[in-house]
Motif scaffolding. Sequence first.
Motif, PDB file in Angstrom:
ATOM      1  N   MET A 137      -9.463   7.138  -1.821  1.00 24.57           N
ATOM      2  CA  MET A 137      -9.317   8.509  -1.336  1.00 24.57           C
ATOM      3  C   MET A 137      -9.795   8.575   0.109  1.00 24.57           C
ATOM      4  N   THR A 138      -9.117   9.360   0.926  1.00 27.03           N
ATOM      5  CA  THR A 138      -9.464   9.454   2.345  1.00 27.03           C
ATOM      6  C   THR A 138      -9.464  10.913   2.792  1.00 27.03           C
ATOM      7  N   GLY A 139     -10.152  11.154   3.920  1.00 30.39           N
ATOM      8  CA  GLY A 139     -10.122  12.461   4.570  1.00 30.39           C
ATOM      9  C   GLY A 139     -10.836  13.557   3.808  1.00 30.39           C
ATOM     10  N   CYS A 140     -11.746  13.222   2.904  1.00 31.46           N
ATOM     11  CA  CYS A 140     -12.435  14.251   2.121  1.00 31.46           C
ATOM     12  C   CYS A 140     -13.451  14.980   2.999  1.00 31.46           C
ATOM     13  N   GLN A 141     -13.356  16.303   3.011  1.00 34.27           N
ATOM     14  CA  GLN A 141     -14.344  17.089   3.730  1.00 34.27           C
ATOM     15  C   GLN A 141     -15.682  17.043   2.994  1.00 34.27           C
ATOM     16  N   VAL A 142     -16.731  17.405   3.701  1.00 33.75           N
ATOM     17  CA  VAL A 142     -18.064  17.345   3.112  1.00 33.75           C
ATOM     18  C   VAL A 142     -18.151  18.232   1.877  1.00 33.75           C
ATOM     19  N   SER A 143     -17.529  19.405   1.936  1.00 31.44           N
ATOM     20  CA  SER A 143     -17.571  20.299   0.779  1.00 31.44           C
ATOM     21  C   SER A 143     -16.878  19.682  -0.428  1.00 31.44           C
ATOM     22  N   VAL A 144     -15.797  18.939  -0.196  1.00 32.76           N
ATOM     23  CA  VAL A 144     -15.100  18.273  -1.301  1.00 32.76           C
ATOM     24  C   VAL A 144     -15.962  17.166  -1.884  1.00 32.76           C
ATOM     25  N   VAL A 145     -16.626  16.389  -1.016  1.00 33.84           N
ATOM     26  CA  VAL A 145     -17.506  15.327  -1.497  1.00 33.84           C
ATOM     27  C   VAL A 145     -18.650  15.921  -2.319  1.00 33.84           C
ATOM     28  N   GLU A 146     -19.205  17.019  -1.869  1.00 32.72           N
ATOM     29  CA  GLU A 146     -20.281  17.670  -2.624  1.00 32.72           C
ATOM     30  C   GLU A 146     -19.788  18.128  -3.991  1.00 32.72           C
ATOM     31  N   GLN A 147     -18.581  18.680  -4.057  1.00 33.49           N
ATOM     32  CA  GLN A 147     -18.044  19.105  -5.341  1.00 33.49           C
ATOM     33  C   GLN A 147     -17.752  17.916  -6.246  1.00 33.49           C
ATOM     34  N   LEU A 148     -17.355  16.794  -5.672  1.00 32.10           N
ATOM     35  CA  LEU A 148     -17.169  15.583  -6.472  1.00 32.10           C
ATOM     36  C   LEU A 148     -18.499  15.103  -7.046  1.00 32.10           C
TER      37      LEU A 148
ATOM     38  N   VAL B 252       0.850  -1.186   0.000  1.00 35.63           N
ATOM     39  CA  VAL B 252       0.000   0.000   0.000  1.00 35.63           C
ATOM     40  C   VAL B 252       0.891   1.243   0.000  1.00 35.63           C
ATOM     41  N   THR B 253       0.633   2.149  -0.928  1.00 33.83           N
ATOM     42  CA  THR B 253       1.303   3.448  -0.964  1.00 33.83           C
ATOM     43  C   THR B 253       0.299   4.518  -0.555  1.00 33.83           C
ATOM     44  N   ILE B 254       0.622   5.261   0.508  1.00 31.61           N
ATOM     45  CA  ILE B 254      -0.249   6.329   1.013  1.00 31.61           C
ATOM     46  C   ILE B 254       0.381   7.647   0.612  1.00 31.61           C
ATOM     47  N   PHE B 255      -0.298   8.382  -0.251  1.00 33.51           N
ATOM     48  CA  PHE B 255       0.260   9.590  -0.855  1.00 33.51           C
ATOM     49  C   PHE B 255      -0.509  10.816  -0.377  1.00 33.51           C
ATOM     50  N   ARG B 256       0.234  11.864   0.001  1.00 35.85           N
ATOM     51  CA  ARG B 256      -0.398  13.083   0.502  1.00 35.85           C
ATOM     52  C   ARG B 256       0.313  14.314  -0.039  1.00 35.85           C
ATOM     53  N   SER B 257      -0.493  15.326  -0.389  1.00 40.58           N
ATOM     54  CA  SER B 257       0.019  16.633  -0.782  1.00 40.58           C
ATOM     55  C   SER B 257      -0.305  17.627   0.321  1.00 40.58           C
ATOM     56  N   SER B 258       0.615  18.568   0.558  1.00 35.73           N
ATOM     57  CA  SER B 258       0.397  19.550   1.620  1.00 35.73           C
ATOM     58  C   SER B 258      -0.507  20.696   1.182  1.00 35.73           C
ATOM     59  N   ALA B 259      -0.943  20.694  -0.081  1.00 30.01           N
ATOM     60  CA  ALA B 259      -1.783  21.782  -0.593  1.00 30.01           C
ATOM     61  C   ALA B 259      -3.016  21.207  -1.270  1.00 30.01           C
TER      62      ALA B 259
ATOM     63  N   LEU C  20      -4.942   7.999  -1.555  1.00 25.12           N
ATOM     64  CA  LEU C  20      -4.722   9.431  -1.706  1.00 25.12           C
ATOM     65  C   LEU C  20      -5.329  10.145  -0.501  1.00 25.12           C
ATOM     66  N   ASP C  21      -4.481  10.713   0.329  1.00 30.50           N
ATOM     67  CA  ASP C  21      -4.946  11.435   1.510  1.00 30.50           C
ATOM     68  C   ASP C  21      -5.279  12.867   1.103  1.00 30.50           C
ATOM     69  N   LEU C  22      -6.565  13.213   1.080  1.00 25.65           N
ATOM     70  CA  LEU C  22      -7.029  14.543   0.674  1.00 25.65           C
ATOM     71  C   LEU C  22      -7.502  15.363   1.870  1.00 25.65           C
ATOM     72  N   SER C  23      -6.989  15.064   3.039  1.00 25.18           N
ATOM     73  CA  SER C  23      -7.413  15.796   4.234  1.00 25.18           C
ATOM     74  C   SER C  23      -6.983  17.257   4.194  1.00 25.18           C
ATOM     75  N   THR C  24      -5.980  17.600   3.378  1.00 21.94           N
ATOM     76  CA  THR C  24      -5.532  18.988   3.289  1.00 21.94           C
ATOM     77  C   THR C  24      -6.345  19.798   2.286  1.00 21.94           C
ATOM     78  N   ALA C  25      -7.202  19.161   1.518  1.00 29.85           N
ATOM     79  CA  ALA C  25      -7.961  19.864   0.471  1.00 29.85           C
ATOM     80  C   ALA C  25      -9.222  20.489   1.056  1.00 29.85           C
ATOM     81  N   ASN C  26      -9.429  21.766   0.788  1.00 29.96           N
ATOM     82  CA  ASN C  26     -10.664  22.424   1.215  1.00 29.96           C
ATOM     83  C   ASN C  26     -11.608  22.695   0.055  1.00 29.96           C
ATOM     84  N   PHE C  27     -11.158  22.405  -1.170  1.00 31.98           N
ATOM     85  CA  PHE C  27     -12.030  22.465  -2.338  1.00 31.98           C
ATOM     86  C   PHE C  27     -11.373  21.643  -3.440  1.00 31.98           C
ATOM     87  N   ILE C  28     -12.131  21.382  -4.487  1.00 30.84           N
ATOM     88  CA  ILE C  28     -11.599  20.670  -5.639  1.00 30.84           C
ATOM     89  C   ILE C  28     -12.356  21.156  -6.865  1.00 30.84           C
TER      90      ILE C  28
END
Length: 810
Positions: free
Chosen positions: A749-760, A531-538, A717-725
């Motif tokens: 994908m993990t850590g998606c905020q509700v706003s990110v899920v709505e945009q998806l 398993v590769t767990i990948f995260r971006s700081s932005a 893909l750790d998207l906990s740092t994303a506040n929009f997409i």
Amino acid sequence: MNSIRRYGKYKVERGVLDEQRLEELTQRKSYSEAHPSLTERLKNSLRCTVPKLKRSVVSSLPILYWLPKYSVWDYGMPDLISGISVGIMHLPQGMAYALLASLPPVFGLYTSLYPALIYFFFGTSRHISIGTFAVLSIMVGSVTERLVPDDAFLKNNLTAEVDITARDSYRVQVAAATTVLAGLIQMILGLVKFGFVGTYLSEPLVRAYTTAAAAHAVVAQLKYIFGVSPTRFSGPLSLVYTLKDVCFLLPKTHLPTLVVSAVSIVFLIAAKELNSFLSPKLPVPIPVELITIVAGTLISNFAHLNSNYTVPVVGEIPSGLSPPGVPDVSIFGEVISDAFALAIVGYAISISLGKTFALKHGYKVDSNQELVALGLSNVVGGFFQCYAVCSSMSRSLIQETTGGKTQMAGVASAIIVLVTILKLGSLFQELPKAVLAAIVFVNLKGMFKQYADIVTLWRSSKIDLVVWLVTWVSTLLFNLDMGLAAAISFALLTVIIRTQLPTYSVLGNVPGTELYVDIETHREARQVPGVTIFRSSATVYFANADLYLEALKEKSGLDISKMIIYKRRQEAKQKRREKRAERRAKRQAKRERRAQRAAAQLSGPPVFSVEEEAGDWMDTCMDRNVTDKEEQGWTERENGTVFVIPTTPRTPDGHSRWEYLKGGDPESTSIGWMSELQDGDTTTLGSSSEDTLSHDLERVSLGSLGKWTWDIHSIILDLSTANFIDTVAIKTMKNIFQDFSEIDVDIYMTGCQVSVVEQLELGNFFSESITKRNLFASVHDAVLYCLDHRGASSFPRYEPSMAIEGSTKL
């Protein structure tokens, strides 16, 4: 005494939660429920109720909130003492800063009066002192000198004598028009709730801007200190040209004026240092500046400095208040950029001071209402020939340290200024302008101390240091308005660059916990096998989506685009091999039939068939050409990524299991015999015992490949740092899912905020192949699912620090 901190423990047991199960568990509202429609929002905003009307009136007129609660016994005396102290400071600063604005000193007193009274009704800060400020005075002065130069008001071209009265009158009109326009801009921004605009002016930017503005102020006062008359310049590099001209005029320095300036500067510095030393023991600070202008006026009056030594003095100060007048709106088009700069800078300085005092004393400052209050102060003040105002740091500190509690202190200071204008203004007619210039010069000492920010920022943040330096240089060279625009643009550019160059990391599990941290910066972090767990700081968005994909390829070790190309080449090669085997089988059948016919015709004459011989010859040539092309294809590969066809037969749907390798040198790849393979540095996956395909197995050098990549079966893909997409990032995520599925790697994908899920959801991201079961509440949930789903079947069982199946125990 050293204290040992004791850490508590907690234990949680729950099932693995993907997004679908999480929504079912939490009963997440639909998008329409969470976000009312535009018509509903308009109805709610237009609906009028008594409580809503009361809140609206009180928020628009804050005095209605605090004045009924005002206690004269508790706040009256502190506000009075504080107001008198600040009012005494208003007098010298108002007249001195009017010189920075290239206006007669009395208009500095007007500026200290009217705006303070307007802010009393509409402002929300209890401690800031509204009035003249050095930076805004310099900005107004750059406008007045640019639009109303001395050359346009010459009485006689031969003597170069300037009509000072006409010039100053028009400069007042220009300053008033600029101030009214700046106030209108502030009011509009406040009414549309644009108070957050001040946040784009970072602290390093504001401090660098005020430091450079202080340099402009010093250069502007040199003519009063040395008694020279340099040429006025405007536009880029005006500071350099002015300073150069002053240096050329130094031999013509007016010595009596220089003596007055030097004595005033020495006295102010010594008195201020003494004031700082005695401040803990004094109930109120010594009014050093007021003492200076009183002493300077008395000395000038009795020594007749103006008549005997031609020392320039303030001149006539009219008694009484000037009537209001409508500003010249025809000037608006020429000063709109300067007015916008004044509006933004004035608001940024005021809100920063206001929030500082509010945090210290435990109350709230409304940023939008502050914009409206400043705008009204400037608009009303512009009608009374005032120029742009904001809070003064020195006066605000005096108001707070002398016990000021509410805006009543501003009213008390305004009364001091009003009395001066009505009764005492004429007493300062003999005040030398050199004394006012000395007051400005010494008051800028605090801004010059901000050069120490360079050392501090060098140690803490190189990017903020670059912003500081760029702001300082651009403001010095491009003047105040263009310098501010360049500084803001550069500051925003640094934000964009930082989002385009974030930190990409591969996470590993912290033993004994459900935490995952960067394996490159934490020694004890362990990467989960397979398993590769990948995260971006932005946040991932259009500007860095491609960079995100490239970083994912690099960190995972999978060059997905080339691997897909090679896979498709191998699939095509497999099809050609199958066709060749089929042709060989046909030839073998033909030979058998020919042998049967030959056996049957032994007793008769031989029969020769041209068609059969030609067909055999063509099949042989085709096989040879196919073999040559395949060998050529191997030598023309652009990298060492190799796909090896396994022994698993092709399934009915036409697919077979692929295993793949990474890295390597194209020269190290060759086709060899199975008997040539050696344990340890070569590996073969799959063979065929039915035909000659067993001689076409790939022989790969493990040393050149570096690492087998078939052990990666899942990427998280750790998207906990994303506040929009945005739509570009959604398309990139879709491509990641599709491309990696081509090589049999699962994406989650993990850590998606509700706003990110709505945009998806709005971006049509989910489909039959990509569902909400590919989204998980946390990285740990996704890891457990991957290990249960793929880890046990193909790889040794690994459970991060806990022997659990389908649940988390901490």
